[in-house]
Design an enzyme around this catalytic site. Structure first.
Site, mmCIF file in Angstrom:
data_model
loop_
_atom_site.group_PDB
_atom_site.id
_atom_site.type_symbol
_atom_site.label_atom_id
_atom_site.label_comp_id
_atom_site.label_asym_id
_atom_site.label_seq_id
_atom_site.Cartn_x
_atom_site.Cartn_y
_atom_site.Cartn_z
ATOM 1 N N GLU A 97 0.791 8.742 -4.777
ATOM 2 C CA GLU A 97 1.063 7.475 -4.429
ATOM 3 C C GLU A 97 2.620 7.153 -4.177
ATOM 4 O O GLU A 97 3.497 7.676 -4.903
ATOM 5 C CB GLU A 97 0.710 6.533 -6.000
ATOM 6 C CG GLU A 97 0.813 4.954 -5.522
ATOM 7 C CD GLU A 97 0.409 4.225 -6.693
ATOM 8 O OE1 GLU A 97 0.534 4.745 -8.332
ATOM 9 O OE2 GLU A 97 -0.216 3.167 -6.713
ATOM 10 N N LYS A 132 -5.380 0.018 -1.795
ATOM 11 C CA LYS A 132 -5.686 -0.164 -3.194
ATOM 12 C C LYS A 132 -6.488 -1.251 -3.780
ATOM 13 O O LYS A 132 -5.977 -2.430 -3.357
ATOM 14 C CB LYS A 132 -4.441 -0.191 -4.180
ATOM 15 C CG LYS A 132 -4.484 0.471 -5.562
ATOM 16 C CD LYS A 132 -3.128 0.125 -6.296
ATOM 17 C CE LYS A 132 -3.186 0.708 -7.516
ATOM 18 N NZ LYS A 132 -1.703 0.793 -8.114
ATOM 19 N N CYS A 164 -4.685 5.354 -7.632
ATOM 20 C CA CYS A 164 -4.132 5.026 -9.287
ATOM 21 C C CYS A 164 -4.795 4.533 -10.215
ATOM 22 O O CYS A 164 -6.018 4.724 -10.616
ATOM 23 C CB CYS A 164 -2.689 4.608 -9.002
ATOM 24 S SG CYS A 164 -1.697 5.018 -10.844
HETATM 25 O O1 LIG Z 1 -3.614 2.337 -14.948
HETATM 26 C C1 LIG Z 1 -2.424 2.935 -15.598
HETATM 27 O O2 LIG Z 1 -2.347 2.961 -16.548
HETATM 28 C C2 LIG Z 1 -1.341 3.104 -14.547
HETATM 29 C C3 LIG Z 1 -1.768 2.653 -13.016
HETATM 30 C C4 LIG Z 1 -0.687 2.842 -12.140
HETATM 31 O O3 LIG Z 1 0.584 3.082 -12.482
HETATM 32 C C5 LIG Z 1 -0.885 2.222 -10.703
HETATM 33 O O4 LIG Z 1 -2.002 1.783 -10.511
HETATM 34 O O5 LIG Z 1 0.115 2.590 -10.008
#
Ligand SMILES: O=C(O)CCC(=O)C(=O)O
Length: 303
Positions: free
Chosen positions: A53, A132, A174
């Site tokens: 990411e 996303k 993510c």
């Molecule tokens: O879900 C999480 O704990 C981290 C998610 C995250 O860092 C993101 O979505 O970029």
């Protein structure tokens, strides 16, 4: 009871590499470094390569507008999106499928920003785009507060990408990994792997990163790959690292530490078939008791 198809979801083995990239504030340098690492992964036989990411910028709401590129109309010019062209060249130069991590995207017509992943094929052509869907908005007092929705807008679809000789992968980003519905829809629509460029942190990483990868694998009996940036304690956001690959029985095949590295694994259709034969969830579902969420519309604004 549900029915199950006997068609293999993965037609032949494919080697995957997750590049746990060390990147910094210089986008050009990040793109060059990513290209060198994709070439390294390809030399070792990987045909599916994944970047993290926000692989070519620091991660954080303050950075999204500054690093955002324009992807529409597609294909963008080099000026509009240097990352689009760099990723396309990385895929073509190395003859690999490349899940190009994610980049901040600006839609100039609406003024909205997205966290967007581009997947390219071995001929350099764009195969799929995932914005996303679930934005990372959390507040764990005294630990971490993050609100992507201050800047970003969400995408609106489940993203399935066809790799013609192999089968279908799902790509999400993510925080999307926390939502089992998205993974289950992708798996029931035939994905052999769930691929998530991600960047967990030092609070939620140790709590949930590996657990979520194993959870999505055991729910769906397919492979799961999570690809993080390397940790940089000089950056404002400290990524957990620990890129990993999990098999259809939810066993961790390989997991990195926090440093720059490439984690690799061989994905084989027999492992999916075997897991599903031995623990036959697909023929035991009770859609007379609860709905089959994989049916119906899964896309609301295709890019
Ligand atoms: O879900 C999480 O704990 C981290 C998610 C995250 O860092 C993101 O979505 O970029």
């Amino acid at each position: 009871m549900s029915t199950t198809s006997s068609a293999p979801v993965l037609k032949k083995p494919i080697k995957i590499s997750c590049i746990q990239l060390a990147s910094g504030a210089d986008k050009d340098a990040n793109l060059q470094h990513a290209a060198a690492k994709v070439a390294e992964a390809a030399r070792s036989g990987s045909k599916l390569v994944v970047l993290p990411e926000c692989f070519n910028s620091p991660y954080g709401c303050d950075y999204f507008p500054q690093y955002a590129e324009t992807l529409l109309p597609s294909p963008p010019t080099r000026e509009q999106s240097p990352s689009f062209h760099a990723l396309s060249a990385m895929a073509a130069d190395n003859g690999v499928y490349l899940v190009g991590g994610s980049i901040p995207e600006l839609n100039p017509e609406t003024g909205k920003y997205y966290n967007t992943s581009l997947t390219f094929g071995p001929d350099g052509g764009l195969l799929g785009t995932h914005r996303k869907v679930h934005l990372f908005d959390i507040d764990i007092p005294g630990k971490i507060k993050f609100k992507e929705s201050d800047v970003l807008s969400p995408g609106n679809k489940v993203t399935l990408v066809e790799l013609p000789e192999y089968g279908t992968i799902a790509v999400a980003i993510c925080y999307d990994v926390r939502f089992p519905e998205l993974a289950t829809i992708a798996a029931r629509r035939g994905a052999f792997a769930l691929v998530y460029p991600g960047a967990f942190n030092l609070t939620t990483g140790p709590m949930h990163w590996r657990l979520l990868a194993q959870a999505r694998a055991v729910d769906n009996q397919i492979y799961v790959a999570l690809c993080s940036p390397a940790r940089d304690m000089g950056a404002s956001y400290h990524a957990w690292g620990h890129s990993l690959i999990v098999d259809p029985l939810a066993k961790v095949v390989v997991e990195a530490d926090e440093h720059e590295t490439i984690v690799q694994g061989e994905l084989v259709g027999e492992a999916i078939a075997e897991a599903r034969k031995n623990i036959p969830l697909n023929s035991q579902r009770r859609f007379d008791v609860y709905p089959d969420i994989s049916q119906g519309k899964i896309s609301f604004d295709e890019l």
